[in-house]
Design an enzyme around this catalytic site. Structure first.
Site, mmCIF file in Angstrom:
data_model
loop_
_atom_site.group_PDB
_atom_site.id
_atom_site.type_symbol
_atom_site.label_atom_id
_atom_site.label_comp_id
_atom_site.label_asym_id
_atom_site.label_seq_id
_atom_site.Cartn_x
_atom_site.Cartn_y
_atom_site.Cartn_z
ATOM 1 N N HIS A 115 10.125 1.303 57.262
ATOM 2 C CA HIS A 115 11.206 0.441 57.757
ATOM 3 C C HIS A 115 10.670 -0.575 58.765
ATOM 4 O O HIS A 115 11.014 -1.757 58.722
ATOM 5 C CB HIS A 115 12.258 1.351 58.408
ATOM 6 C CG HIS A 115 13.495 0.667 58.886
ATOM 7 N ND1 HIS A 115 14.361 0.012 58.037
ATOM 8 C CD2 HIS A 115 14.028 0.554 60.127
ATOM 9 C CE1 HIS A 115 15.388 -0.474 58.737
ATOM 10 N NE2 HIS A 115 15.200 -0.174 60.006
ATOM 11 N N SER B 12 8.706 0.463 51.266
ATOM 12 C CA SER B 12 8.530 1.831 51.777
ATOM 13 C C SER B 12 9.557 2.178 52.862
ATOM 14 O O SER B 12 9.362 3.106 53.644
ATOM 15 C CB SER B 12 7.111 2.006 52.314
ATOM 16 O OG SER B 12 6.854 1.088 53.367
ATOM 17 N N ASP B 13 10.656 1.437 52.882
ATOM 18 C CA ASP B 13 11.726 1.688 53.859
ATOM 19 C C ASP B 13 12.444 2.988 53.521
ATOM 20 O O ASP B 13 12.918 3.159 52.399
ATOM 21 C CB ASP B 13 12.702 0.507 53.821
ATOM 22 C CG ASP B 13 13.634 0.456 55.027
ATOM 23 O OD1 ASP B 13 13.936 1.516 55.591
ATOM 24 O OD2 ASP B 13 14.042 -0.659 55.391
ATOM 25 N N ARG B 14 12.511 3.919 54.464
ATOM 26 C CA ARG B 14 13.208 5.198 54.235
ATOM 27 C C ARG B 14 14.593 5.214 54.863
ATOM 28 O O ARG B 14 15.312 6.202 54.733
ATOM 29 C CB ARG B 14 12.379 6.371 54.785
ATOM 30 C CG ARG B 14 10.913 6.372 54.378
ATOM 31 C CD ARG B 14 10.697 6.372 52.908
ATOM 32 N NE ARG B 14 9.293 6.167 52.545
ATOM 33 C CZ ARG B 14 8.889 5.842 51.317
ATOM 34 N NH1 ARG B 14 9.753 5.671 50.346
ATOM 35 N NH2 ARG B 14 7.607 5.667 51.073
#
Lengths: 394, 394
Positions: free
Chosen positions: A372, A338-340
Site C-alpha cells: 500500500h 501489491s496493495d493489501r
C-alpha cells in the site's frame, strides 16, 4: 551534516541553482485555520474548529491554479516541504515542489490536517476532535464529540480554500484516505474541479473494508484503560497498549512481505519463542516498537473517529456510481498491485465505474516493495505521468 | 428431511447405489488416540496426550495406501464424512469419499485433531493443551503448558499413523495450516511420502506473516479477562470478547470482498453510525455474531499456542529450501489467487523453490469468491486434477 546545512542555507538565501531546487525542498510554514459555528453533515454544530494547513506556490488572480492534497489515515498536512532545514521533507515531496511533477512554480498547492486527526500529540498537527476542549464543559470532548464523515473533511477544506481565495482546483489528490477525500470532493463540488488523482484508494468502503476498519480499532476498545473513551481525567492513563496494537495492524496491513523481509526470522538475544510463549521474534519486536512510538504521538479516540469517518465514505450517495456520475473532471487512478488494504482490483473497478459514467479516466500502477505504501513513499517514478496529466486539457 | 433420513438410512445399510455413494457421504466415527511420555521437540515431556482422529477406507496389507489430511487453523479432524446422518459433512467432503478424487475405495484416509486445537469446547474435538488438566497439579495447564511447534503436530500424527499400521503415505495434504503440516511432513519423513499437496499454504512464515499471526492474537492479550492466561479458576470469566475479536480477524482475513458483498452497506434498524460512535453497520454485526459464536466453542490460550505453532513452521531448518531439499515426493501446490492470508505469490515462490531443489511440482489455482477459503470450501472443481495427481507415478 555541514553539506546539508550549507545547501539549506544557500536555498534559504535563494542562492541554490535550479538543480538544487530540483533535489532539495523549500521551507514551508504550518498555519492554522479556524471556523466558528460549523454545522456538520449530521446536523451537529461545532462552536469552534481549527485545522492546520500549509501551502506552496502562489494563487493566480483567477484563483484557478490550486491543487489540493489530502492526507492518508495516519498522516497530516505534511505532504511537501520541510518545517526547518534539518527536518525531514513531507511524504510526497518527491512529486511536489519547484520544477517537480506538481510544480509549485505553476500551482498553488494546499494540504490540510483533517478533523479528528490521529497525530494530535506530535506538536505539528492542528485538529479538532475528542481531545479538544469542549467550551461547554471546559473538559475534552471525549466520545461526546460528534461523529464526523469523510464529507465533513471536505466541507472544512472547502471553507479553508474559500478563505484563501481558491475558486477552482486544477487537481484534487491524495493517497489512501486522501484518495477517498479526492473522490468525495469530485462528487461534492464537481463544478470546481478539473482533475482528480486518487492514489491507492478505492471507489467504495464495502462490507469487507467496513469490517477491516473495525478490526483496526478493536484493540482500543478492548484496552481496559480506554474506559469507553473517558480517559482524559487526571489520574487516568490513556489506552496506549490498545492504540499501539491498532497502529501495528495499520502498519503491517499497509506494507507487504518484501518491506519486512529484512528482519528474517531472527530471534533477539535472550528470547526463545520455541520454549516460552511470551518470547518474541525480532520482526514482532521491531513493529511493536514502531507502533508504540506512533501511539505516544496519537490519540485512541481520534483513531475511532477516524475509522468511522472512513466507514462513512460516500455515505450521502446511493452508490459509488451515483457519486461518480456527478463528476465533471478528468481522472487518473493510481494503484499499487501489491496493495493489501485497498486492493488493486478495487481500483480496476473504480476505473470501470468512471468509464461507465463517461468520465475520461486512466489507471496507472505504482510499484515497489512497500505494498500500500508504494503510493505514499514510492511516487517519484510517476512524476512524468503526473506532469502529463496536469498538462493535458481537463 | 424425510428424503435425507431415508438416503442416510439406505447408505448406513449399504443399500444406496454407486450414484448415491458419489453424492452422499458416509458416516464416520470420531476416535481418540493417546500417547504417554511424549517428548516435544523443545525437550519438554507431556505425561499424557490425547488427540481425536477419524478414518475412511481400508489400509492395505503393505500399509502404503494411506492419505493423511491435516486441518486448517480453526479446523479439526472433520475433513470428510458425517458424524450422523443429519449432521453436516466435513470441510473437504467434496473431494474425499467413495469414488471421489481422494477415493476411499482405494485409499485409507486419516485426519486428526492437532495439539492445542482451537475447538476444545465443541464436543467433538479431542486435543491436549492449556485447557487440559495437568496431572501434577490437578488444574488446567494454562500457560504452563509447553510451547509446541508445527513439527510437534507431525510427531504426534506419526505416532498415530504408527499405531494404525501405516508404513507409507500415498499423499499428505491439507488446507492452510494443513498445508504447513504437509510441508513439515515432507521434510521430516521424506522416505515415507509419495506425494504432497499443500493447499492455500506457503513455504515460509516470513516476517510479515509472523506479525500477522501476532495481530490475530493481540485482542486476547488485551482483554482484561485473559489475566495472563490464568482464567480457568472458579469465579473467573474467559476472555470471550478478546477471543471473538481474534476470530473476527481470522474470519475476515480468510475471506475476500466478494464473499461479504451480500451485506452491502446496510444499517440495522435503530442503528445510526453517522450519528453515534457505538452504532454499527449490518456487515460488522454479522461478522461479530459469527465470531462470538465461534469463540464460545473455542479457548483463548489455545489460540495463542496455535499462532505460536504456526510461527514455528519449519523452525528446525536453516531455510525453506533446506527443508524442501529433503523431500523425495511429487508435489501439487494449490493456491487461491484471491487469498489474502497466504498470498498467491508466496505459492509461486514455493513452486520455484521446489523446482530449484529438483522436485517434480506443479501449481494449480483454486478460484471462487471466498478468498483464502476457496481452498477449504471450493475444492470440488479440482477433483479431476487431484485424481490425476494421485494416479500418476510418484
Amino acid at each position: 551534516m555541514y553539506r546539508r546545512w550549507l545547501l539549506a542555507a544557500l536555498m534559504a538565501a535563494g542562492l541554490a541553482g535550479a538543480a538544487s531546487a530540483q533535489s532539495e525542498t523549500g521551507i514551508v510554514e504550518k498555519r492554522s485555520f479556524e471556523a466558528t459555528g460549523h454545522t456538520l453533515r449530521n446536523g451537529t454544530t461545532l462552536p469552534t474548529l481549527r485545522i492546520g494547513y500549509q501551502t506552496a506556490g502562489t494563487l493566480n488572480a483567477a484563483g484557478d491554479n490550486a491543487v489540493l492534497v489530502a492526507h492518508f489515515f495516519s498522516g497530516n498536512s505534511h505532504a511537501f516541504g520541510r518545517y526547518a532545514a534539518d527536518q525531514p521533507p513531507g511524504y510526497w515531496d518527491a512529486i511536489i515542489g519547484p520544477g517537480r511533477a506538481i510544480d509549485t512554480n505553476r500551482y498553488f498547492v494546499v494540504s490540510s490536517d483533517t478533523l479528528v486527526n490521529l497525530n494530535v500529540r506530535d506538536g505539528r498537527t492542528v485538529t479538532t476532535g475528542p481531545v479538544t476542549i469542549n467550551s461547554a464543559t471546559g473538559r475534552p470532548w471525549g466520545t461526546d464529540f460528534p461523529v464526523v464523515s469523510m464529507r465533513d473533511f471536505i466541507e472544512v477544506q472547502k471553507k479553508l480554500l474559500d478563505s484563501l481565495g481558491v475558486k477552482r482546483l486544477a487537481m484534487v489528490t491524495g493517497p489512501s484516505m486522501g484518495a477517498l477525500q479526492a473522490i468525495e470532493w469530485a462528487a461534492a463540488y464537481p463544478e470546481m474541479i478539473d482533475r482528480v488523482m486518487p492514489v491507492i484508494g478505492a471507489g467504495e468502503i464495502d462490507p469487507w473494508m467496513l469490517n477491516w476498519l473495525d478490526i483496526w480499532e478493536q484493540p482500543i476498545r478492548l484496552d481496559p484503560n480506554w474506559q469507553g473513551g473517558d480517559y482524559y481525567a487526571p489520574g487516568r492513563e490513556p489506552p496506549l497498549e490498545g492504540l499501539a496494537a491498532a497502529l501495528k495492524i495499520v502498519t503491517v496491513h499497509a506494507q507487504d512481505r518484501a518491506s519486512l523481509a529484512r528482519f528474517g526470522r531472527a530471534i533477539p538475544e535472550g528470547q526463545d519463542p520455541a520454549r516460552r510463549l511470551a518470547d518474541r521474534f525480532e520482526a514482532e519486536r521491531a513493529i511493536d516498537a514502531a507502533a508504540m512510538a506512533r501511539a505516544r504521538l496519537s490519540d485512541a479516540n481520534h483513531f475511532l473517529y477516524l475509522t468511522r469517518a472512513n466507514q462513512l465514505f460516500l455515505n450521502e450517495y446511493p452508490s459509488t456510481e451515483a457519486a461518480l456520475a456527478r463528476s465533471q473532471a478528468r481522472w487518473l487512478v493510481v494503484a499499487s498491485p501489491s496493495d493489501r488494504v485497498f486492493l488493486f482490483d478495487a481500483n480496476r473497478e473504480l476505473l470501470a465505474t468512471l468509464q461507465r459514467v463517461g468520465r475520461p479516466a486512466d489507471l496507472v500502477e505504482v510499484t515497489g516493495p512497500l505494498g500500500h505504501l508504494n503510493g505514499v513513499l514510492g511516487m517519484a517514478p510517476l512524476a512524468e505521468r503526473i506532469r502529463g496529466f496536469l498538462a493535458a486539457a481537463p
